[in-house]
Design a protein around this motif. Structure first.
Motif, short mmCIF file in Angstrom:
data_model
loop_
_atom_site.label_atom_id
_atom_site.label_comp_id
_atom_site.label_asym_id
_atom_site.label_seq_id
_atom_site.Cartn_x
_atom_site.Cartn_y
_atom_site.Cartn_z
N LEU A 76 25.81 -7.21 28.46
CA LEU A 76 25.53 -8.40 29.28
C LEU A 76 24.27 -9.11 28.80
O LEU A 76 24.18 -10.33 28.84
CB LEU A 76 25.40 -8.00 30.74
CG LEU A 76 26.68 -7.53 31.42
CD1 LEU A 76 26.39 -7.06 32.83
CD2 LEU A 76 27.70 -8.64 31.44
N ASP A 77 23.30 -8.33 28.34
CA ASP A 77 22.06 -8.90 27.83
C ASP A 77 22.34 -9.75 26.58
O ASP A 77 21.82 -10.86 26.44
CB ASP A 77 21.07 -7.78 27.51
CG ASP A 77 19.72 -8.31 27.08
OD1 ASP A 77 19.27 -9.32 27.67
OD2 ASP A 77 19.12 -7.72 26.17
N LEU A 78 23.17 -9.24 25.68
CA LEU A 78 23.52 -9.98 24.48
C LEU A 78 24.32 -11.23 24.82
O LEU A 78 24.11 -12.29 24.23
CB LEU A 78 24.32 -9.09 23.52
CG LEU A 78 24.72 -9.71 22.20
CD1 LEU A 78 23.50 -10.10 21.38
CD2 LEU A 78 25.60 -8.76 21.42
N LEU B 271 28.94 -8.72 12.83
CA LEU B 271 29.83 -9.81 13.23
C LEU B 271 29.99 -9.76 14.74
O LEU B 271 30.24 -8.69 15.30
CB LEU B 271 31.21 -9.67 12.59
CG LEU B 271 31.40 -10.07 11.15
CD1 LEU B 271 32.84 -9.79 10.74
CD2 LEU B 271 31.09 -11.52 10.95
N TYR B 272 29.85 -10.90 15.39
CA TYR B 272 30.13 -11.02 16.81
C TYR B 272 31.48 -11.71 16.92
O TYR B 272 31.65 -12.82 16.40
CB TYR B 272 29.05 -11.83 17.52
CG TYR B 272 27.68 -11.21 17.38
CD1 TYR B 272 27.33 -10.12 18.16
CD2 TYR B 272 26.77 -11.69 16.47
CE1 TYR B 272 26.07 -9.54 18.03
CE2 TYR B 272 25.50 -11.11 16.33
CZ TYR B 272 25.18 -10.04 17.13
OH TYR B 272 23.95 -9.46 17.00
N LEU C 237 28.87 -18.23 24.11
CA LEU C 237 29.68 -17.88 22.94
C LEU C 237 30.49 -16.61 23.15
O LEU C 237 31.61 -16.51 22.68
CB LEU C 237 28.80 -17.73 21.71
CG LEU C 237 28.07 -18.97 21.22
CD1 LEU C 237 27.18 -18.63 20.05
CD2 LEU C 237 29.08 -20.04 20.82
N LEU C 238 29.91 -15.63 23.82
CA LEU C 238 30.58 -14.35 24.02
C LEU C 238 31.12 -14.24 25.44
O LEU C 238 30.61 -14.85 26.36
CB LEU C 238 29.61 -13.19 23.75
CG LEU C 238 29.02 -13.13 22.34
CD1 LEU C 238 28.07 -11.96 22.22
CD2 LEU C 238 30.10 -13.04 21.29
N SER D 95 34.52 -9.67 24.11
CA SER D 95 33.80 -9.77 22.84
C SER D 95 33.43 -8.38 22.32
O SER D 95 33.20 -7.45 23.08
CB SER D 95 32.53 -10.58 23.01
OG SER D 95 32.84 -11.89 23.40
N LEU D 96 33.37 -8.28 21.00
CA LEU D 96 32.97 -7.05 20.34
C LEU D 96 31.83 -7.32 19.37
O LEU D 96 31.68 -8.43 18.86
CB LEU D 96 34.14 -6.45 19.55
CG LEU D 96 35.34 -5.96 20.31
CD1 LEU D 96 36.40 -5.46 19.35
CD2 LEU D 96 34.96 -4.86 21.29
#
Length: 105
Positions: free
Chosen positions: A46-48, A98-99, A55-56, A60-61
């Motif tokens: 969640l922080d990311l 990679l996101y 974007l995420l 998302s991975l």
């Protein structure tokens, strides 16, 4: 960190010519290449998600590689699901991240 997961990186070969298709409105052609790579795959925290804005999402991975990714990846296949790269990061130690978001069918 263990690199025990395997993903398939799909990318376009730069040596095969492409052409513009006015009906589709994009470049077509080129040869698709696929490469299996060992990596570490985790969900996006969640922080990311907050740091990268909208974007995420929940599907998302974060895909971490031991060596740098030198090609422009068009899609990532992991456990039978297709993911689209959102952004890529390279670090001084030679590692790449990679996101990716899950592709909508």
């Amino acid at each position: 960190m263990r690199y025990t997961d395997t993903v398939k990186l799909k990318y376009q070969n730069d040596k095969t010519p492409k052409r513009y298709d006015p009906v589709l409105g994009r470049m077509v052609g080129g040869e698709d290449w696929c490469k299996e790579v060992k990596c570490n795959v985790t969900g996006a925290s969640l922080d990311l998600q907050a740091k990268l804005g909208g974007l995420l999402n929940a599907t998302s991975l974060v895909v971490r590689f031991r060596s740098p990714v030198t090609v422009a990846v068009t899609s990532v296949e992991y456990r039978g699901n297709k993911y689209i790269p959102i952004t890529a990061r390279g670090y001084l130690a030679g590692r790449s991240v990679l996101y990716v978001n899950k592709a909508v069918k």
